[in-house]
Design a protein around this motif. Structure first.
Motif, PDB file in Angstrom:
ATOM      1  N   GLN A 115      -3.784   4.802   2.922  1.00 28.53           N
ATOM      2  CA  GLN A 115      -2.479   5.324   2.521  1.00 28.53           C
ATOM      3  C   GLN A 115      -2.456   5.589   1.014  1.00 28.53           C
ATOM      4  O   GLN A 115      -3.211   5.006   0.269  1.00 28.53           O
ATOM      5  CB  GLN A 115      -1.369   4.327   2.899  1.00 28.53           C
ATOM      6  CG  GLN A 115      -1.188   3.145   1.962  1.00 28.53           C
ATOM      7  CD  GLN A 115      -2.208   2.011   2.085  1.00 28.53           C
ATOM      8  OE1 GLN A 115      -3.268   2.153   2.664  1.00 28.53           O
ATOM      9  NE2 GLN A 115      -1.883   0.881   1.485  1.00 28.53           N
ATOM     10  N   ASN A 116      -1.580   6.492   0.604  1.00 33.00           N
ATOM     11  CA  ASN A 116      -1.401   6.762  -0.824  1.00 33.00           C
ATOM     12  C   ASN A 116      -0.345   5.818  -1.382  1.00 33.00           C
ATOM     13  O   ASN A 116       0.710   5.636  -0.789  1.00 33.00           O
ATOM     14  CB  ASN A 116      -0.974   8.214  -1.043  1.00 33.00           C
ATOM     15  CG  ASN A 116      -2.088   9.174  -0.702  1.00 33.00           C
ATOM     16  OD1 ASN A 116      -3.227   8.961  -1.073  1.00 33.00           O
ATOM     17  ND2 ASN A 116      -1.765  10.229   0.012  1.00 33.00           N
ATOM     18  N   ILE A 117      -0.657   5.219  -2.537  1.00 28.97           N
ATOM     19  CA  ILE A 117       0.234   4.276  -3.197  1.00 28.97           C
ATOM     20  C   ILE A 117       0.583   4.845  -4.564  1.00 28.97           C
ATOM     21  O   ILE A 117      -0.299   5.300  -5.292  1.00 28.97           O
ATOM     22  CB  ILE A 117      -0.440   2.900  -3.379  1.00 28.97           C
ATOM     23  CG1 ILE A 117      -0.959   2.363  -2.047  1.00 28.97           C
ATOM     24  CG2 ILE A 117       0.522   1.914  -4.026  1.00 28.97           C
ATOM     25  CD1 ILE A 117      -1.845   1.132  -2.198  1.00 28.97           C
ATOM     26  N   GLY A 118       1.867   4.809  -4.920  1.00 32.41           N
ATOM     27  CA  GLY A 118       2.309   5.282  -6.232  1.00 32.41           C
ATOM     28  C   GLY A 118       2.600   4.118  -7.164  1.00 32.41           C
ATOM     29  O   GLY A 118       3.151   3.101  -6.747  1.00 32.41           O
ATOM     30  N   PHE A 119       2.212   4.272  -8.437  1.00 30.97           N
ATOM     31  CA  PHE A 119       2.427   3.234  -9.444  1.00 30.97           C
ATOM     32  C   PHE A 119       3.144   3.830 -10.645  1.00 30.97           C
ATOM     33  O   PHE A 119       2.771   4.897 -11.121  1.00 30.97           O
ATOM     34  CB  PHE A 119       1.096   2.644  -9.920  1.00 30.97           C
ATOM     35  CG  PHE A 119       0.318   1.931  -8.851  1.00 30.97           C
ATOM     36  CD1 PHE A 119       0.525   0.580  -8.604  1.00 30.97           C
ATOM     37  CD2 PHE A 119      -0.621   2.612  -8.095  1.00 30.97           C
ATOM     38  CE1 PHE A 119      -0.189  -0.080  -7.623  1.00 30.97           C
ATOM     39  CE2 PHE A 119      -1.343   1.955  -7.112  1.00 30.97           C
ATOM     40  CZ  PHE A 119      -1.132   0.602  -6.869  1.00 30.97           C
ATOM     41  N   GLN A 120       4.155   3.115 -11.143  1.00 29.80           N
ATOM     42  CA  GLN A 120       4.850   3.487 -12.379  1.00 29.80           C
ATOM     43  C   GLN A 120       4.737   2.315 -13.355  1.00 29.80           C
ATOM     44  O   GLN A 120       4.971   1.165 -12.980  1.00 29.80           O
ATOM     45  CB  GLN A 120       6.321   3.765 -12.127  1.00 29.80           C
ATOM     46  CG  GLN A 120       6.591   5.004 -11.318  1.00 29.80           C
ATOM     47  CD  GLN A 120       8.080   5.226 -11.109  1.00 29.80           C
ATOM     48  OE1 GLN A 120       8.921   4.587 -11.731  1.00 29.80           O
ATOM     49  NE2 GLN A 120       8.400   6.158 -10.223  1.00 29.80           N
ATOM     50  N   PHE A 121       4.392   2.649 -14.600  1.00 31.03           N
ATOM     51  CA  PHE A 121       4.240   1.652 -15.647  1.00 31.03           C
ATOM     52  C   PHE A 121       5.113   2.042 -16.838  1.00 31.03           C
ATOM     53  O   PHE A 121       5.273   3.225 -17.111  1.00 31.03           O
ATOM     54  CB  PHE A 121       2.790   1.603 -16.141  1.00 31.03           C
ATOM     55  CG  PHE A 121       1.789   1.345 -15.056  1.00 31.03           C
ATOM     56  CD1 PHE A 121       1.403   0.047 -14.748  1.00 31.03           C
ATOM     57  CD2 PHE A 121       1.191   2.386 -14.359  1.00 31.03           C
ATOM     58  CE1 PHE A 121       0.469  -0.207 -13.765  1.00 31.03           C
ATOM     59  CE2 PHE A 121       0.252   2.148 -13.378  1.00 31.03           C
ATOM     60  CZ  PHE A 121      -0.114   0.842 -13.070  1.00 31.03           C
ATOM     61  N   TYR A 122       5.649   1.062 -17.567  1.00 27.41           N
ATOM     62  CA  TYR A 122       6.361   1.384 -18.799  1.00 27.41           C
ATOM     63  C   TYR A 122       6.248   0.305 -19.869  1.00 27.41           C
ATOM     64  O   TYR A 122       6.530   0.559 -21.022  1.00 27.41           O
ATOM     65  CB  TYR A 122       7.839   1.708 -18.549  1.00 27.41           C
ATOM     66  CG  TYR A 122       8.706   0.559 -18.126  1.00 27.41           C
ATOM     67  CD1 TYR A 122       9.274  -0.296 -19.069  1.00 27.41           C
ATOM     68  CD2 TYR A 122       8.976   0.336 -16.793  1.00 27.41           C
ATOM     69  CE1 TYR A 122      10.076  -1.358 -18.674  1.00 27.41           C
ATOM     70  CE2 TYR A 122       9.780  -0.704 -16.394  1.00 27.41           C
ATOM     71  CZ  TYR A 122      10.321  -1.557 -17.338  1.00 27.41           C
ATOM     72  OH  TYR A 122      11.117  -2.592 -16.945  1.00 27.41           O
ATOM     73  N   LYS A 123       5.831  -0.910 -19.522  1.00 31.12           N
ATOM     74  CA  LYS A 123       5.747  -1.988 -20.514  1.00 31.12           C
ATOM     75  C   LYS A 123       4.559  -1.794 -21.437  1.00 31.12           C
ATOM     76  O   LYS A 123       3.493  -1.344 -21.016  1.00 31.12           O
ATOM     77  CB  LYS A 123       5.616  -3.339 -19.827  1.00 31.12           C
ATOM     78  CG  LYS A 123       6.869  -3.777 -19.128  1.00 31.12           C
ATOM     79  CD  LYS A 123       6.677  -5.139 -18.504  1.00 31.12           C
ATOM     80  CE  LYS A 123       7.918  -5.520 -17.722  1.00 31.12           C
ATOM     81  NZ  LYS A 123       7.687  -6.709 -16.900  1.00 31.12           N
TER      82      LYS A 123
END
Length: 183
Positions: A115-123
């Motif tokens: 499956q495709n997994i999405g990641f968001q980072f901001y720290k």
């Protein structure tokens, strides 16, 4: 106008070449899911033959990785945890990455079940990546929708590549062990 068209065709060809865009969708590539593709800032960043290959970071649980067709792949993780993870994605990898919110760095990976997994980072921190780029396609589209440069680091914390603010790039995650969101 001609220069813009050439940039779009080049960007679409690069996305097709690395498997992030199918040839059936190239006619609509400029407006995938009604989100304009920012081809003026897409760059293809891949390893060269002189780049040392990193050994995949396998988890300690051997049952997470197998080479049998149709079986589970390697478990994909990040530490500390990403600020947002969508597993599995409900839309395509390119469209999901394009929708990256302001002040975030976004990318996708193929999970252990395909499956495709999405990641968001901001720290502002350094994230340790485990098994990124080992399941399926090792290349992923990234979008740095923040005001700091994202650095991609090898196992010795040496910088391999970086993505400046406001850029889309295709990154080969196989040699990447860490990402840093601090300048």
């Amino acid at each position: 106008m001609k220069a813009t068209l050439i940039k779009r065709v080049t960007a679409v060809a690069a996305l097709v070449a690395v498997g992030l865009l199918s040839t059936g969708t190239t006619t609509n590539a400029a407006t995938l899911d009604d989100v304009p593709l920012r081809t003026d800032v897409i760059h293809v960043a891949s390893g060269t033959d002189d780049t040392p290959a990193a050994t995949p970071r396998a988890s300690s649980d051997a049952s997470n990785e197998t080479t049998e067709a149709g079986a589970a792949g390697a478990l994909v993780t990040v530490s500390p945890r990403a600020e947002y993870t969508e597993d599995p994605l409900r839309i395509g990898r390119v469209a999901w990455t394009q929708r990256c919110p302001a002040s975030r760095f976004c990318t996708t990976q193929v999970g252990s079940g395909g499956q495709n997994i999405g990641f968001q980072f901001y720290k502002c921190t350094e994230y340790a990546l485990t098994n990124w780029g080992v399941n399926g396609d090792r290349n992923s589209l990234v979008y740095n929708n923040q005001n700091v440069t994202v650095k991609f680091l090898d196992q010795r914390h040496a910088e391999i590549q970086s993505t400046p603010p406001g850029y889309f790039e295709i990154i080969d995650f196989k040699p990447v062990w860490y990402i840093s969101l601090c300048n």
